[in-house]
Scaffold this motif. Structure first.
Motif, short mmCIF file in Angstrom:
data_model
loop_
_atom_site.label_atom_id
_atom_site.label_comp_id
_atom_site.label_asym_id
_atom_site.label_seq_id
_atom_site.Cartn_x
_atom_site.Cartn_y
_atom_site.Cartn_z
N ALA A 193 -11.13 1.21 4.63
CA ALA A 193 -10.17 1.50 3.57
C ALA A 193 -10.46 0.68 2.32
O ALA A 193 -10.38 1.19 1.19
CB ALA A 193 -8.75 1.22 4.08
N ALA A 194 -10.82 -0.61 2.50
CA ALA A 194 -11.16 -1.45 1.35
C ALA A 194 -12.42 -0.93 0.64
O ALA A 194 -12.50 -0.93 -0.60
CB ALA A 194 -11.35 -2.89 1.80
N VAL A 208 -8.21 6.06 1.79
CA VAL A 208 -7.71 4.77 1.33
C VAL A 208 -6.35 4.46 1.97
O VAL A 208 -6.19 3.47 2.70
CB VAL A 208 -7.60 4.73 -0.21
CG1 VAL A 208 -6.99 3.39 -0.65
CG2 VAL A 208 -8.96 4.91 -0.85
N GLY A 224 -5.57 2.72 5.67
CA GLY A 224 -4.91 1.41 5.58
C GLY A 224 -3.67 1.33 6.44
O GLY A 224 -3.42 0.31 7.11
N ALA A 269 -9.68 -1.14 8.49
CA ALA A 269 -9.28 -1.91 7.31
C ALA A 269 -10.46 -2.11 6.36
O ALA A 269 -10.32 -1.97 5.14
CB ALA A 269 -8.70 -3.26 7.74
N LEU A 293 0.83 -1.21 0.00
CA LEU A 293 0.00 0.00 0.00
C LEU A 293 0.87 1.26 0.00
O LEU A 293 0.53 2.26 -0.65
CB LEU A 293 -0.92 -0.02 1.21
CG LEU A 293 -2.00 1.06 1.28
CD1 LEU A 293 -2.97 0.90 0.13
CD2 LEU A 293 -2.75 0.97 2.61
N SER A 313 -4.42 -4.46 -1.74
CA SER A 313 -3.77 -4.39 -0.43
C SER A 313 -4.80 -4.21 0.68
O SER A 313 -4.74 -4.87 1.73
CB SER A 313 -2.75 -3.26 -0.39
OG SER A 313 -1.75 -3.44 -1.37
N THR A 314 -5.75 -3.30 0.47
CA THR A 314 -6.76 -3.07 1.51
C THR A 314 -7.70 -4.26 1.66
O THR A 314 -8.17 -4.55 2.77
CB THR A 314 -7.56 -1.80 1.20
OG1 THR A 314 -8.09 -1.89 -0.15
CG2 THR A 314 -6.68 -0.56 1.30
#
Length: 274
Positions: A91-92, A52, A56, A88, A20, A118-119
């Motif tokens: 962020a996703a 984001v 993260g 988390a 990330l 990554s998220t």
């Protein structure tokens, strides 16, 4: 801080945070003939950086920090791992909408795709890492000596004193593990010459017969000073083997850490004996 308390899921969290961070310097969107800035340019991307990337980073930090903190330590009534899970997932969710709402004049860049993956990895480990055996295992295997020696004694070939992984000779009958203050050798039956002292033969073995053994704690637990004062000298971490060298009272143990410190473990409930 004990790195042996980290799991494979924590390794995935660390790897996702590194990816990330790399993605934050790549093109989030791309366009032919146009050099677009990275997500760190908030004038162009507005909320992409905080919603984001920064979320993260903070989520990964909280998930890892929660491994080294007692379960009783909470922030606003929730443990650190719970806060990390919420951030988390947020962020996703933000990374997904950044892909969906890509402007028609732009194309998706490498930064947006890597950030989304990554998220998603962060959120997946936070939600299901403890339920997947492949992720719940220890990140660094515990080093175990091939031939442990008794505490305070000389090495004996083929003999140990309870360290996990010790094997018995092929064909031998497994011996039951004695309790903390007990002895593994049964008391002989009284003979004719002992008929007047039968009640003394049935007396339980004294605490002096305690045999040192290895053990692990299910959760982080404090180790107090050996003199009985409430001073905490260390904290025993799950996933690490410690040596019990003496029994105190009804259930307390005198434990020794890897660096040689000794103290009293008052809470021995649920410990795993090697």
């Amino acid at each position: 801080m004990n790195i042996r308390s980290l799991t494979r899921g924590d390794g995935v969290v660390i790897g996702a945070a590194v990816l990330l961070f790399i993605a934050s310097f790549l093109d989030f969107y791309s366009a032919t003939g146009v050099d677009l800035p990275s997500p760190w340019d908030t004038d162009f991307y507005r909320l992409v950086l905080p919603s984001v990337f920064l979320l993260g980073f903070v989520a990964a930090g909280l998930l890892i920090a929660g491994r080294f903190q007692p379960e009783s330590r909470k922030v606003l009534g929730l443990p650190l791992a719970a806060w990390g899970t919420v951030l988390a997932v947020s962020a996703a969710w933000s990374a997904l909408w950044a892909l969906i709402t890509c402007p028609n004049t732009f194309d998706l860049g490498a930064g947006s795709v890597i950030a989304f993956l990554s998220t998603v990895a962060l959120a997946g480990v936070a939600l299901f890492g403890a339920k997947v055996p492949a992720l719940a295992g220890p990140l660094v295997p515990e080093a175990r000596p091939a031939a442990p020696q008794p505490y305070g004694g000389q090495p004996q070939p083929g003999a140990g004193y309870g360290y996990p992984g010790g094997q018995q000779p092929y064909g031998s009958t497994p011996q039951p593990v004695p309790p903390y203050g007990g002895s593994g050798t049964p008391a002989p039956a009284p003979g004719p010459q002992d008929s007047g002292a039968g009640h003394r033969a049935a007396t339980p073995a004294p605490a002096a017969d305690f045999s040192p053994f290895w053990f692990a704690v299910p959760v982080a637990r404090p180790l107090f000073a050996e003199d009985g004062s409430p001073t905490q000298i260390a904290e025993l971490a799950p996933g690490t083997w410690y040596l019990a060298v003496e029994q105190r009272g009804g259930g307390a143990l005198v434990a020794q850490t890897q660096d040689g410190r000794r103290g009293i473990l008052s809470d021995t409930s649920g410990i795993q004996r090697g």
